[in-house]
Design a protein around this motif. Sequence first.
Motif, PDB file in Angstrom:
ATOM      1  N   GLU A 125      -7.692  -1.504  17.890  1.00 32.47           N
ATOM      2  CA  GLU A 125      -7.393  -0.565  16.813  1.00 32.47           C
ATOM      3  C   GLU A 125      -7.450  -1.271  15.456  1.00 32.47           C
ATOM      4  O   GLU A 125      -6.868  -2.348  15.275  1.00 32.47           O
ATOM      5  CB  GLU A 125      -6.006   0.045  17.000  1.00 32.47           C
ATOM      6  CG  GLU A 125      -5.664   1.083  15.948  1.00 32.47           C
ATOM      7  CD  GLU A 125      -4.282   1.663  16.124  1.00 32.47           C
ATOM      8  OE1 GLU A 125      -3.902   2.533  15.318  1.00 32.47           O
ATOM      9  OE2 GLU A 125      -3.587   1.242  17.069  1.00 32.47           O
ATOM     10  N   LYS A 127      -6.068  -1.438  12.081  1.00 30.54           N
ATOM     11  CA  LYS A 127      -4.856  -0.987  11.426  1.00 30.54           C
ATOM     12  C   LYS A 127      -5.137  -0.630   9.964  1.00 30.54           C
ATOM     13  O   LYS A 127      -6.175  -0.982   9.417  1.00 30.54           O
ATOM     14  CB  LYS A 127      -3.784  -2.072  11.535  1.00 30.54           C
ATOM     15  CG  LYS A 127      -3.390  -2.374  12.968  1.00 30.54           C
ATOM     16  CD  LYS A 127      -2.333  -3.462  13.034  1.00 30.54           C
ATOM     17  CE  LYS A 127      -1.964  -3.761  14.492  1.00 30.54           C
ATOM     18  NZ  LYS A 127      -0.959  -4.839  14.581  1.00 30.54           N
ATOM     19  N   SER A 128      -4.194   0.053   9.380  1.00 30.59           N
ATOM     20  CA  SER A 128      -4.358   0.497   7.995  1.00 30.59           C
ATOM     21  C   SER A 128      -4.607  -0.699   7.079  1.00 30.59           C
ATOM     22  O   SER A 128      -3.871  -1.694   7.115  1.00 30.59           O
ATOM     23  CB  SER A 128      -3.103   1.247   7.550  1.00 30.59           C
ATOM     24  OG  SER A 128      -3.216   1.646   6.209  1.00 30.59           O
TER      25      SER A 128
END
Length: 859
Positions: A125, A127-128
């Motif tokens: 993933e 991430k921001s």
Amino acid sequence: MKLCKLAVVLTLLLAGTASAQVGRTGVPFLLIAPGARAAGMGEAFIAISDDATAVHWNPAGLGKYPLTGSWLNFRAGDNDTIQSVVLVKNNLPENNYRQYDMWGLVNSRLAKWDGRKWVMGIKQELKSGQSMQNLVTRYTGLDEELAEPYVNKLARENNQIAPESIDSLRAMITPVLPDEYLYKDEIQFGFDKLLKAYYELRIDMNGFNQIRADVYEVVGNQAPSEDKLDKIAFGFDRGITAKGDRNVWMPFDLALPDTITCIGSDDENVYIGTAGALFRLEPDKLKWSMFTASGDSLPSGKITALHKFGKKSAMLVGTETGLAKFTGRNFIPFPPDANAPRGHISAISVENDRNAWVAGDDQLFHFDGFKWSNFHDEEFTIGESLPKSAERFYGELGAADLDNILAEIRNANPALGDTVAPGQTVKFPYSLGYRGNITTLGIDDRKRLWIGTTNGVANFDGEKFRLFGYRLYEAPQPITVQEIASGFIPDRNPEKIEKLSTLIREFNRLDSDQLETGKKILVYANALGSEVNAISPVSGRKTIVATDQALVMYNNGKWNRMPVAGTRGSDVAGIQAQSGELWVNGRNKVSVYSAPKKQITFMHSNYLVDLADDIYYEFFSFVYPTSDWGTFGLGVTFLSLGNQIRTDEIGRVLGNFYTYEMALTLSYGTKLMSNLYGGVSLKYINSHLSDAGAGKEQGSGSGYSVAVDGGVLYDMTRRLTLAATVTNIGPDISYIDADQADPLPRKFSFGYSFKLIDSPYNKLSFVGEATKLLVDLNDDFTTEIEEIIPHVGMEYWYSNLAGLRAGYVYDDKGVQKYMTLGASLQYSSYRFDFAYIPPTNEDYNRLGRTIRFSMNVGF
């Protein structure tokens, strides 16, 4: 003589076994549920039967893993090739093959078995605020400027198009743009936006296809209209999504070059050898490290062999120019002047850090913890001669090629005279003990070295070599090689004779086809003389060998073919043995032999606790698996009915006597066919209710009988198992005479087990069972059906450490309806089980407050 207390005990026992028909049978103790585990789940266990209590519940369970060894296949696609496999210890709470993760090279790419298929990577993933470059630098361990090529590689893995597709559209439309067109810059800027979106995984394929169609239309038109050009210039946002895919597919081999030469493991990390560097992957962190010849003291950047070295995370690293030890942090080269392995390292085998063997540049080297040596120091005693010692040391080769071997020994010992004096030490080169190039090595528990070469199998026990796959032949008279070969080919096929003749000449290094009288040679005899692909010692008794012709096992002096269905020796690229399990790496599958364990179960339970304190039930069973004959079991059931008061006809007390019932069971189970298992048990039954008859009746008051049980198990799916048993089939039991004989509690059972959850940390199974006594089947059909007793239960395991159970028994005709509860604690191969029947209405639950304890041990 009246047996008042005994009569009460038997009456309650009949009721306690929960059946409307039990009162019509003898020896009802055979129906008492052994094993607190089974008792805790409503006594529904015939469809599980996976521990030593299977000798009672369903002998078919003896033929199924874990009570019998099982081959499991982990397949790749039909067109895939599994070149190599290594094992990495995981943190799963398992004590079988599941405690290792499988990593391998599949179609020359790094892959991992995820429990269902081979996968080449995982989702990571974003991430921001994190970019793909951040992800790549963390994964590869490289600086940002060095990570750029891997960012491009990762983008290609995660996009449906290549960046060349965008560049191609730009190159197509730029030359056809009219000079006077006002929005040329917007078109160039739009392509730049597409490229940026490509690396941010924000390409919308539907929109991109529309842009591509518009470009094709403009390029195909000699005079494109401004409207169509404007549609392109201001339509690039169609191919870009507002938010990219935050789940990035990360290939395991992102940091690797195209050419992988070998793969290894130190049980914790995966090591990849390439033509230019050594790479290490930390699986739990998914982080790569790279080691090179220039920066890390490797003898060469081309890695040729890898093997764990010692108990810690150390590795022996073979290269094309020598050997080095990797401590986990740095490399320690073994210098050639220390007689360390040199040149191209082709094979490594390590027992521990004081016993390692390495093949390099057609030599065999041994490390004893202090120094390397490619020869054996043979110390001579009184009466020994060099020819005699050489022939003994080199075995079959010593007998067939003694003259050449003696010449090589003298070359290795320049100061050696014509004779050898007692106490003198002579160097015997290891390389003379085998023929061909070494392909693989292995060390067994007896410290024997197993050598696989292009010409077969040999082993070395520290005192002598032994060669397999060849037969020693001595010429009785002058004879040709073709004549010798003809004698070994029964059908006299000319092609076979010529092939064997060539093998004889090459293996024995003959300069002539003519052999003189008394000349000894070695003749190819079986598959053990062909090229060896893999060797893996399993124990001091067993070693697995894969040659081009066969997959075979050496078992305590005998060779047999291995029963790995659909796997040929030529398909096998590697074999590994770990913790009693075996991994065979075939062409497009890995076959894992999950080894069984011997098991013992003990159980104790006070019975009818509200009646007396000397009534108790004991159960013992032992399961012994064999490699060729299935699994055998032994069970002993004992019910103490306590001390009874002996009286005469008028009630006077005459003394006491002890009563009991017991059964001895011998069981056998095996696999009948794919997913179907069968088993059978033979019981000897002894019921000692008195040591004398009652009143004028003569007899001991003891009865004897035998019975047979049979059962089957069928794995309908990976989660659903069906089972059926017929138990206690045998002659009636009598105590005084045959006219008063009672039938055994013959019973038919049908059950199922369904695994609702089956993960390493959580397992949840539901079980059900229907039982019917096969005694006095004279009632109407409705009544017989009503006498079927349903049992239901569930079992939950957390992390193979703790188990919880619950169940229910519903006997409507016998008026017994009660709940059961259970729990387990397990550590390693030890399991402690507890079962309890809560007290409820005594009219429906005469076993309330019954507690059962049992222990199961695997070894």
